[in-house]
Design an enzyme around this catalytic site. Structure first.
Site, mmCIF file in Angstrom:
data_model
loop_
_atom_site.group_PDB
_atom_site.id
_atom_site.type_symbol
_atom_site.label_atom_id
_atom_site.label_comp_id
_atom_site.label_asym_id
_atom_site.label_seq_id
_atom_site.Cartn_x
_atom_site.Cartn_y
_atom_site.Cartn_z
ATOM 1 N N LYS A 38 0.842 -1.262 -0.103
ATOM 2 C CA LYS A 38 0.007 -0.063 0.126
ATOM 3 C C LYS A 38 0.885 1.189 0.039
ATOM 4 O O LYS A 38 2.179 1.077 0.214
ATOM 5 C CB LYS A 38 -1.014 -0.151 1.259
ATOM 6 C CG LYS A 38 -0.225 -0.097 2.704
ATOM 7 C CD LYS A 38 -1.028 -0.505 3.540
ATOM 8 C CE LYS A 38 -0.149 -0.584 4.924
ATOM 9 N NZ LYS A 38 -0.672 -1.190 5.957
ATOM 10 N N ARG A 131 -9.990 -0.307 14.751
ATOM 11 C CA ARG A 131 -9.700 0.488 13.641
ATOM 12 C C ARG A 131 -10.698 0.153 12.414
ATOM 13 O O ARG A 131 -11.768 0.607 12.086
ATOM 14 C CB ARG A 131 -8.387 0.381 13.407
ATOM 15 C CG ARG A 131 -7.818 1.772 12.593
ATOM 16 C CD ARG A 131 -6.346 1.538 12.320
ATOM 17 N NE ARG A 131 -5.851 0.319 11.546
ATOM 18 C CZ ARG A 131 -4.867 0.129 10.911
ATOM 19 N NH1 ARG A 131 -3.804 0.983 11.136
ATOM 20 N NH2 ARG A 131 -4.436 -1.016 10.297
ATOM 21 N N TYR A 247 15.573 30.205 6.721
ATOM 22 C CA TYR A 247 14.303 30.855 7.412
ATOM 23 C C TYR A 247 14.660 30.949 9.023
ATOM 24 O O TYR A 247 14.772 30.049 9.766
ATOM 25 C CB TYR A 247 13.335 30.098 7.039
ATOM 26 C CG TYR A 247 12.711 30.199 5.455
ATOM 27 C CD1 TYR A 247 12.406 31.357 4.932
ATOM 28 C CD2 TYR A 247 12.923 29.282 4.879
ATOM 29 C CE1 TYR A 247 12.203 31.683 3.891
ATOM 30 C CE2 TYR A 247 12.547 29.085 3.582
ATOM 31 C CZ TYR A 247 12.042 30.428 2.883
ATOM 32 O OH TYR A 247 11.729 30.586 1.561
ATOM 33 N N MET A 295 11.923 24.347 1.752
ATOM 34 C CA MET A 295 10.986 23.211 0.723
ATOM 35 C C MET A 295 11.839 22.493 -0.141
ATOM 36 O O MET A 295 11.508 21.237 -0.230
ATOM 37 C CB MET A 295 10.206 24.112 -0.007
ATOM 38 C CG MET A 295 9.045 23.574 -0.990
ATOM 39 S SD MET A 295 7.953 24.579 -1.947
ATOM 40 C CE MET A 295 6.954 25.176 -0.708
#
Ligand SMILES: *Cc1c(COP(=O)(O)O)cnc(C)c1O
Length: 347
Positions: A38, A131, A247, A295
């Site tokens: 998956k 779940r 940053y 990023m």
């Protein structure tokens, strides 16, 4: 379209992938061993993973979504893909066309499957993860009547820990499964395999450890890394005492240093948890990530002894256990977050 080589490479090791699956198969004893593929094969590329595991002998593949099943259906024989997230009425005719096997998770899904004509299916019992799956209170004498159940399964919540929940879930599963007719029983994920023969039943369903994850400490010496990451140096510069990096200036130079800017960032899955914590290596030398991950870029400190120039390729340290500790991300997140603008280079 003109094709460019991305400045970021995921090197994926086919031999390690196959060897990990074989190791898990050996650890699974007499049980057969499947593979959770998956989330695009835990981020590595489901098609590439499925072809390799199929050629290594894997016969049972588990995905979460029907779209994931459709994306690999041409690679494996009919009936070898199982879809964990269950079925909905709106998709029932497409589902029956595809030929992957649904994992039925609720009494409603069982009714829907019977009404659509039945056929081979799997059933998820919820033994305590709360779940997906049919819980002990929902089981009754008629619920499974007329179902052609291939795999009766349940899923462990805490197999990566020495938790009393493991034995409790096992007891619950055995207790319910005793009264349900099914061809095969399946309980263990990667970590569950290590809990012993009692947990292995007919089929195990590892995911993480196929891809190099260390689900339990006992596996450390048995499982090989599959993913390594290389990225290109875009710029090298000299900074003075008092200069800041990135940053929000989270790193202030206490002495003059050399730094390099490298082409990987949170958009690639190298999340900000690596800010001032991650490591990059070149020529066997470690270089710390300094300042905030942005990023598309990170900054590393380049020790005096290291000759690093624009265009060099460096290794982003991505040992899943230590990277998990550094970043606060789970090994699962470290794999599944890997972004798709990096090239996936299988060797
Ligand atoms: C993802 C998943 C697995 C594989 O688990 P790992 O911890 O990655 O080995 C097995 N079974 C089910 C139901 C899953 O959702």
């Amino acid at each position: 379209m003109i094709e460019f080589e991305p400045p970021l490479r995921l090197q994926l090791d086919s031999n390690a992938l196959a060897s990990n699956w074989q190791t898990l198969a050996r650890l699974s004893g007499t049980a057969a061993t499947g593979a959770a593929v998956k989330a695009d094969g835990y981020g590595l590329g489901a098609r590439e993973v499925v072809q390799r595991l199929r050629d290594t002998g894997c016969r049972d593949f588990f995905v979460a979504h029907w779209s994931e099943a459709a994306a690999i259906a041409d690679l494996v024989p009919a009936g070898s893909i199982s879809v964990l997230n269950g079925i909905i009425a709106a998709e029932i005719s497409l589902i029956r066309q595809l030929g992957a096997i649904p994992v039925l998770n609720t009494p409603q899904q069982i009714q829907l499957w019977k009404a659509a004509g039945g056929g081979p299916c799997h059933v998820m019992l919820d033994s305590g993860i709360n779940r997906l799956g049919i819980g002990p209170k929902q089981v009754n004498a008629v619920l499974f009547e007329g179902l052609d159940i291939d795999i009766l399964m349940s899923h462990l919540a805490s197999a990566d820990e020495d938790s009393a929940q493991n034995a409790a879930q096992l007891a619950t599963f055995v207790d319910i499964a005793r009264n349900v007719r099914a061809k095969r029983r399946s309980f263990a994920n990667s970590a569950g395999i290590m809990l012993g023969t009692n947990y292995q039943f007919d089929l195990t369903r590892p995911g993480l450890s196929i891809y190099g994850g260390i689900a339990r400490a006992e596996m450390q010496s048995l499982i090989k890394p599959v993913v390594s990451i290389q990225s290109r140096v875009l710029q090298v510069r000299h900074l003075d005492k008092g200069d800041t990096i990135g940053y929000n200036a989270t790193y202030v130079c206490s002495t003059p240093i050399m730094v390099a800017t490298v082409a990987v960032g949170y958009a690639d899955g190298y999340l900000r948890g690596f800010s001032n914590k991650g490591t990059v290596t070149f020529d066997g030398r470690d270089m710390p990530v300094i300042g905030r991950v942005s990023m598309d870029l990170i900054t590393i400190e380049v020790p005096k002894a290291v000759q690093l120039v624009e265009g060099d390729w460096v290794d982003i340290a991505y040992d899943l256990v230590s990277a998990s500790r550094q970043s606060g991300l789970s090994q699962y997140e470290l794999l599944t977050l890997l972004g798709d603008r990096a090239c996936r280079c299988w060797r």
